[in-house]
Design a protein around this motif. Sequence first.
Motif, PDB file in Angstrom:
ATOM      1  N   GLU A  22       0.834  -1.208   0.000  1.00 26.93           N
ATOM      2  CA  GLU A  22       0.000   0.000   0.000  1.00 26.93           C
ATOM      3  C   GLU A  22       0.868   1.256   0.000  1.00 26.93           C
ATOM      4  O   GLU A  22       1.997   1.256   0.500  1.00 26.93           O
ATOM      5  CB  GLU A  22      -0.906  -0.014   1.234  1.00 26.93           C
TER       6      GLU A  22
ATOM      7  N   TYR B 258      -6.155   0.118  -5.742  1.00 29.79           N
ATOM      8  CA  TYR B 258      -6.608  -0.413  -7.024  1.00 29.79           C
ATOM      9  C   TYR B 258      -5.425  -0.873  -7.862  1.00 29.79           C
ATOM     10  O   TYR B 258      -5.438  -1.954  -8.445  1.00 29.79           O
ATOM     11  CB  TYR B 258      -7.414   0.638  -7.791  1.00 29.79           C
TER      12      TYR B 258
ATOM     13  N   GLN C 153      -4.778  -4.737  -8.391  1.00 31.53           N
ATOM     14  CA  GLN C 153      -5.115  -5.623  -7.279  1.00 31.53           C
ATOM     15  C   GLN C 153      -6.531  -6.194  -7.404  1.00 31.53           C
ATOM     16  O   GLN C 153      -7.397  -5.581  -8.045  1.00 31.53           O
ATOM     17  CB  GLN C 153      -4.982  -4.859  -5.961  1.00 31.53           C
TER      18      GLN C 153
ATOM     19  N   VAL D 180      -9.447  -6.095  -6.153  1.00 32.99           N
ATOM     20  CA  VAL D 180     -10.253  -5.333  -5.189  1.00 32.99           C
ATOM     21  C   VAL D 180     -11.650  -5.918  -5.030  1.00 32.99           C
ATOM     22  O   VAL D 180     -12.151  -6.055  -3.905  1.00 32.99           O
ATOM     23  CB  VAL D 180     -10.326  -3.857  -5.608  1.00 32.99           C
TER      24      VAL D 180
ATOM     25  N   CYS E 165     -10.394   1.607  -0.811  1.00 33.30           N
ATOM     26  CA  CYS E 165      -9.598   1.414  -2.019  1.00 33.30           C
ATOM     27  C   CYS E 165      -8.934   2.719  -2.426  1.00 33.30           C
ATOM     28  O   CYS E 165      -9.622   3.718  -2.700  1.00 33.30           O
ATOM     29  CB  CYS E 165     -10.480   0.906  -3.165  1.00 33.30           C
TER      30      CYS E 165
ATOM     31  N   ALA F 123      -7.515   4.515  -5.198  1.00 35.51           N
ATOM     32  CA  ALA F 123      -7.526   4.420  -6.660  1.00 35.51           C
ATOM     33  C   ALA F 123      -6.807   5.597  -7.301  1.00 35.51           C
ATOM     34  O   ALA F 123      -7.049   5.909  -8.480  1.00 35.51           O
ATOM     35  CB  ALA F 123      -8.964   4.344  -7.170  1.00 35.51           C
TER      36      ALA F 123
ATOM     37  N   LEU G 261     -16.893  -2.511  -7.836  1.00 36.02           N
ATOM     38  CA  LEU G 261     -15.797  -3.025  -7.009  1.00 36.02           C
ATOM     39  C   LEU G 261     -16.267  -3.398  -5.611  1.00 36.02           C
ATOM     40  O   LEU G 261     -15.670  -4.250  -4.957  1.00 36.02           O
ATOM     41  CB  LEU G 261     -14.674  -1.990  -6.905  1.00 36.02           C
TER      42      LEU G 261
ATOM     43  N   ALA H 254     -16.264  -1.351  -3.018  1.00 37.97           N
ATOM     44  CA  ALA H 254     -15.530  -0.615  -1.983  1.00 37.97           C
ATOM     45  C   ALA H 254     -16.495   0.241  -1.173  1.00 37.97           C
ATOM     46  O   ALA H 254     -17.522   0.700  -1.666  1.00 37.97           O
ATOM     47  CB  ALA H 254     -14.455   0.258  -2.620  1.00 37.97           C
TER      48      ALA H 254
ATOM     49  N   MET I 211     -13.259   5.265  -1.391  1.00 39.58           N
ATOM     50  CA  MET I 211     -12.245   5.255  -2.441  1.00 39.58           C
ATOM     51  C   MET I 211     -11.513   6.589  -2.459  1.00 39.58           C
ATOM     52  O   MET I 211     -12.128   7.654  -2.392  1.00 39.58           O
ATOM     53  CB  MET I 211     -12.876   4.985  -3.801  1.00 39.58           C
TER      54      MET I 211
END
Length: 390
Positions: free
Chosen positions: A91, A139, A148, A150, A166, A168, A182, A184, A187
């Motif tokens: 990350e 992402y 990834q 996700v 996430c 992105a 996705l 999520a 984001m």
Amino acid sequence: MDHNATTPLRPEARTAAVEALDVLGNPSSVHTEGRASRALVETARREVGELVSAKPAEVVFSSGGTEAAAMAVHAAKAALGVRRLLVSAVEHDAVLSAAEASGLAVSLIPVDGEGRTDLAALKTMLEAADTPALVALMYANNETGVIQPVAEAASITHKAGAFLLCDAVQGAGKVPVDFASLGADMMVLGGHKLGGPMGVGALVVRTGLPFEARSVGGGQESRRRAGSENVSGVAGFGAAARAASNGLGELAVLRDGLEVRIAKIAPDAAFFGAKASRLPNTSYFSAPGLDAETLLMALDLDGLAVSAGAACSSGKIGRPRVLDAMGVPDELSRGAIRVSLGWTSEAADIDRFVDSWSRAYERIRARTTKLNASGTVSGRADAPLAAVES
């Protein structure tokens, strides 16, 4: 050749930002001037939402991706009752640092040799404790470009009663990103990675998700982020999002061609994450015996801007954390550089880079061979550039 660090301001974004500077009202004011500013902000909110298939009301503007990540972690702790954070080992530091500063327990989710998150490990980690958790999974990685899983992670996360954030920032505007599909919960987006101004970003918050503002003192952004909006920056961000909606898929041809040519020059070169799905604009590679700092100096003197990874470390070149997580040996990781293309890139840029990299590579390898033969040094070519060129 360093568009993942920042990409040039798109003309549409420049025009929108400059024109917004002449709109005098505060977006929170109800008079004519205030409504004109509010219209610019809400148009941009719709444009940014459309880029990632989110509802306009889900978009909360911020000063950039880093603040948006901090907002998300704060909200997870304060409004969602999260007590532990599971963060992918690759990350971005913006998310990892926010997690570490939260005071909550932080665990790293391992990745495989290509830099893809280990979903089985994620499932096991979620099942190991019953305290509410936030999973942070980007992402696409900013260094390797690896995309990834996700959506799969979100499904695993929600089945365990946890939430998913996430980042992105690197994916949006380069490849299709669909917030709703996705799965999520939140984001992170950034303006200057897709051709907008620096100093503006957004946090997308799923409709109905409890949220508590990190910045208080005003009712802006539906009380989710206090402070007068950066109208000019927001307008530029919206225009850039609209201009970037087609993505950068065509750059895969240039990127792949670059890698083929580098492999011919250095048959022992390694391209990190190349066996995984990647962003079409990103190549992160190395060859044994090289040193990233020496390479960057040589390329810079030739007028070529590349990086040794993330561009958020005060110009320092250290041991690549992402490559460590992937299990890349030091012999390769210490010479790794990232080339990232963007909306202004063309074939001539690739030609110029390959030519410059080839010359630097041959000088460094020749010097290494000479020093090894004399018994002065073994296996490493990390002397200052002046020594390399002499």
